[in-house]
Design a protein around this motif. Structure first.
Motif, PDB file in Angstrom:
ATOM      1  N   ASP A 143       0.829  -1.213   0.000  1.00 38.28           N
ATOM      2  CA  ASP A 143       0.000   0.000   0.000  1.00 38.28           C
ATOM      3  C   ASP A 143       0.858   1.256   0.000  1.00 38.28           C
ATOM      4  N   TRP A 144       1.964   1.216   0.744  1.00 35.83           N
ATOM      5  CA  TRP A 144       2.881   2.374   0.817  1.00 35.83           C
ATOM      6  C   TRP A 144       3.489   2.668  -0.546  1.00 35.83           C
ATOM      7  N   ILE A 145       3.941   1.632  -1.228  1.00 33.66           N
ATOM      8  CA  ILE A 145       4.529   1.799  -2.565  1.00 33.66           C
ATOM      9  C   ILE A 145       3.503   2.393  -3.514  1.00 33.66           C
ATOM     10  N   ASN A 146       2.295   1.856  -3.490  1.00 39.04           N
ATOM     11  CA  ASN A 146       1.239   2.311  -4.393  1.00 39.04           C
ATOM     12  C   ASN A 146       0.829   3.753  -4.094  1.00 39.04           C
ATOM     13  N   THR A 147       0.772   4.108  -2.827  1.00 41.05           N
ATOM     14  CA  THR A 147       0.375   5.467  -2.439  1.00 41.05           C
ATOM     15  C   THR A 147       1.347   6.509  -2.983  1.00 41.05           C
ATOM     16  N   ILE A 206       9.898   0.011  -8.426  1.00 41.29           N
ATOM     17  CA  ILE A 206      10.216  -1.326  -7.926  1.00 41.29           C
ATOM     18  C   ILE A 206      11.081  -2.058  -8.935  1.00 41.29           C
ATOM     19  N   LYS A 207      12.139  -2.675  -8.437  1.00 39.24           N
ATOM     20  CA  LYS A 207      12.931  -3.600  -9.243  1.00 39.24           C
ATOM     21  C   LYS A 207      12.858  -4.960  -8.575  1.00 39.24           C
ATOM     22  N   ASN A 208      12.412  -5.953  -9.314  1.00 41.64           N
ATOM     23  CA  ASN A 208      12.274  -7.300  -8.777  1.00 41.64           C
ATOM     24  C   ASN A 208      13.587  -8.065  -8.830  1.00 41.64           C
ATOM     25  N   ILE A 209      13.889  -8.777  -7.759  1.00 40.03           N
ATOM     26  CA  ILE A 209      15.023  -9.697  -7.725  1.00 40.03           C
ATOM     27  C   ILE A 209      14.453 -11.047  -7.326  1.00 40.03           C
ATOM     28  N   THR A 229      12.700   2.273  -4.794  1.00 37.89           N
ATOM     29  CA  THR A 229      13.380   3.573  -4.822  1.00 37.89           C
ATOM     30  C   THR A 229      12.360   4.681  -5.061  1.00 37.89           C
ATOM     31  N   ASN A 230      12.739   5.906  -4.723  1.00 34.99           N
ATOM     32  CA  ASN A 230      11.897   7.061  -5.024  1.00 34.99           C
ATOM     33  C   ASN A 230      12.421   7.817  -6.239  1.00 34.99           C
ATOM     34  N   PHE A 231      13.271   7.157  -7.022  1.00 37.56           N
ATOM     35  CA  PHE A 231      13.785   7.737  -8.258  1.00 37.56           C
ATOM     36  C   PHE A 231      13.853   6.634  -9.307  1.00 37.56           C
ATOM     37  N   ASP A 232      13.742   7.031 -10.561  1.00 41.13           N
ATOM     38  CA  ASP A 232      13.862   6.072 -11.656  1.00 41.13           C
ATOM     39  C   ASP A 232      15.340   5.909 -11.961  1.00 41.13           C
ATOM     40  N   TRP A 233      15.914   4.772 -11.591  1.00 41.13           N
ATOM     41  CA  TRP A 233      17.350   4.563 -11.752  1.00 41.13           C
ATOM     42  C   TRP A 233      17.764   4.587 -13.220  1.00 41.13           C
ATOM     43  N   ARG A 234      16.808   4.445 -14.138  1.00 44.17           N
ATOM     44  CA  ARG A 234      17.135   4.465 -15.568  1.00 44.17           C
ATOM     45  C   ARG A 234      17.279   5.885 -16.092  1.00 44.17           C
TER      46      ARG A 234
END
Length: 618
Positions: free
Chosen positions: A584-588, A593-596, A611-616
């Protein structure tokens, strides 16, 4: 080809650096390929990965790297009875509203990049090449070869000083010559292997490719290549863009290089060096570049094996435009060479939940520049010790863990090893020897000597540091022991960033006052939906439950709102459980998200990096 930064004159020098360092391998990546001279030169010895963010240059690279010799155009020749170059050079065209170059870049459009006759010829050929391809008379390789030939031939009759930032007010003799389509020149040699050509941002691509040799030749100056070659880009794409200004530049400017401003360029170099999955790195640059050579060398050293680089200098002729500085004849082209340091330092402290095995995945989401890296729940320090930054802060709340890391980093390595071996000798410790182990455990619980705890950790069950409510160490003996591998890990446990600080605080107590916005916080909390023994709160230390999870996420949110970057390791799903608080926190907050997948040898879990930034794009 009259192209800024063309490396034709540097080819032998690049090769000399490769030979001087006995570099071998099979994959050569030309990350800023430009006019393709480097890849073309090496295509008989390596499989080439070439990239350029301009479409016109990517087409030229395709023409050179897809072919060992000029295409035969078998279907075309059978259909028309002549080769396409003779065909196009003999043919006349009549302009209409679809002739984009004629209507915008000749006197008809109020600009004089080309004479009217030449502009009509360029448009006619460009449109017909596409028709021939759509009608299967030429294939994709033949199309790219013809387009590359068109782009290069256009440069020979352009009424400019070399780029398309401006046209000449008086017609140059070259521009008055009738347009002739000439075949692009390529090295006629057998291809080493199948080559790949990309047309994308280099800092995005570096996360997706790997090989043996990485050649980096970015822009050196403030010159914006997308503006300098906007007209060639429009010929290549022929997408009828909205244009603006006296020179008719493409209105969209998404392709402007990130290397035309010093601060941005340094950050992007740091990112490429950090993310490069290539054993050998060669950087072409100039003594007149935006970044001073010594600064670029110091940055490269941080990512090099043993912090060692080699610097090669070669005389080179300066390109001058109206904004160029006049620095005399001292301009030199340089090549920086280093071997990339891929070693991941493994902490001597075997720690439940250690991120040693997935450090490479964590590294991939790092932003382009890290001023201070804060390993806020540092544990065994496997993450922070391997990060290259201006400064690294290790913080660990548990005092016993903190103090072991402290002696590992601050004590003389040989003295520490001697102390460990003396304790082992004193208590006659042997692998799985219960009584000797209990004697040491009782002794530690009586005097709390940190060195004895470190030795206990080596011999205890699964290297788990467990305590009772009285803070007495109570882990039973295991099947582990002190060995040569552990000695080597102690000797090598030196953070990659020399400027580091050790803190024994709650993560909430870390002082934010002196941190800038390029600080990165890394959090690796216990995963409360998993079954780790340190979660239960019965070991003399605080447990980890939904309240602690919420408290941490609230704190990370506060960092986010203050403008700091963060990376959080966690698990959303485990077996049939879901961490709804986290989800819920991520969605809010719409975090990334990067899956491992499938982390853990015995009990697989779907681990993520948030992360709160787009690493790309950071």
């Amino acid at each position: 080809m009259r192209f800024l930064g063309n490396k034709t004159r540097m080819l032998e020098n690049i090769n000399a650096v490769i030979e001087d360092n006995n570099i071998s391998g099979s994959v050569f990546c030309d990350l800023f390929a430009g006019s393709g001279s480097v890849g073309d030169y090496f295509k008989s010895r390596f499989s080439i990965v070439a990239n350029d963010y301009l479409s016109c240059l990517s087409i030229i690279n395709k023409a050179k790297l897809e072919n060992s010799q000029a295409p035969k155009f078998a279907v075309f020749c059978k259909e028309f009875g002549i080769d396409p170059f003779t065909y196009f050079n003999q043919k006349s065209y009549i302009a209409d509203s679809q002739y984009f170059i004629t209507n915008n870049y000749s006197p008809i459009g109020g600009r004089q990049f080309f004479t009217e006759d030449n502009a009509i010829k360029i448009d006619g050929i460009r449109i017909e090449i596409e028709e021939l391809y759509k009608n299967f008379i030429i294939d994709l390789k033949e199309r790219n070869y013809l387009l590359a030939s068109l782009i290069e031939s256009v440069m020979g009759i352009s009424n400019t000083s070399g780029t398309y930032e401006a046209f000449l007010k008086i017609w140059d003799k070259r521009a008055l010559k009738p347009f002739v389509l000439e075949p692009i020149s390529i090295c006629e040699t057998a291809l080493y292997s199948k080559n790949q050509v990309y047309n994308t941002d280099s800092n995005e691509l570096i996360r997706k490719v790997k090989g043996d040799i990485l050649y980096i030749d970015p822009p050196y100056t403030i010159t914006d290549y997308s503006a300098a070659y906007h007209l060639l880009e429009s010929i290549a794409r022929y997408d009828y863009p909205t244009i603006k200004g006296i020179t008719g530049r493409r209105k969209e400017n998404n392709t402007k290089s990130k290397y035309t401003r010093k601060e941005q360029a340094l950050k992007n170099f740091e990112d490429i060096f950090r993310q490069a999955q290539f054993a050998h790195v060669l950087v072409s640059y100039s003594t007149q570049g935006l970044i001073p050579v010594d600064e670029l060398c110091e940055l490269a050293k941080k990512f090099a094996v043993n912090n060692e680089i080699k610097l090669y200098e070669f005389p080179f002729r300066e390109y001058k435009n109206i904004r160029s500085s006049q620095k005399g004849d001292n301009l030199k082209e340089i090549i920086i060479y280093f071997q990339k340091n891929f070693e991941v330092i493994k902490s001597p402290l075997n720690y439940t939940g250690s991120k040693y095995c997935i450090f490479d995945e964590i590294c991939k989401v790092m932003p382009k520049h890290i001023s201070t890296f804060i390993d806020a729940m540092g544990g065994a320090f496997n993450v922070g010790a391997n990060i290259v930054a201006d400064k690294v802060i290790y913080n660990e709340f548990l005092p016993h863990t903190f103090n072991i890391i402290k002696i590992l980093l601050n004590d003389n390595k040989q003295d520490l090893i001697k102390k460990v071996e003396n304790i082992i000798k004193e208590f006659n410790l042997q692998k799985s020897d219960k009584q000797a182990y209990l004697n040491l455990r009782n002794n530690y619980n009586a005097n709390k000597d940190i060195y004895k705890l470190f030795v206990l950790h080596m011999y205890c069950f699964q290297n788990q540091m467990r305590f009772n409510s009285k803070l007495e160490f109570n882990t039973p003996v295991g099947n582990c022991s002190y060995n040569e591998t552990l000695v080597e890990r102690i000797l090598k446990f030196i953070p990659k960033t020399p400027n580091f600080e050790l803190l024994n605080l709650s993560y909430e107590e870390i002082d934010l006052n002196y941190l800038d916005k390029d600080t990165v916080f890394y959090f690796d909390p216990p995963y409360f939906i998993t079954s780790a023994t340190y979660n239960d709160g019965k070991r003399g230390f605080i447990g980890w439950d939904s309240d602690e999870e919420t408290r941490l996420l609230d704190y990370i949110t506060s960092l986010h709102l203050k403008g700091y970057k963060f990376v959080l390791s966690n698990v959303i799903y485990h077996n049939e459980l879901t961490n709804n608080i986290l989800a819920d926190w991520i969605n809010t907050h719409k975090f990334f998200i990067k899956n491992i997948d499938n982390v853990g040898s015995k009990n697989s879990r779907d681990e993520v990096l948030i992360t709160n930034f787009d690493w790309r794009e950071s």
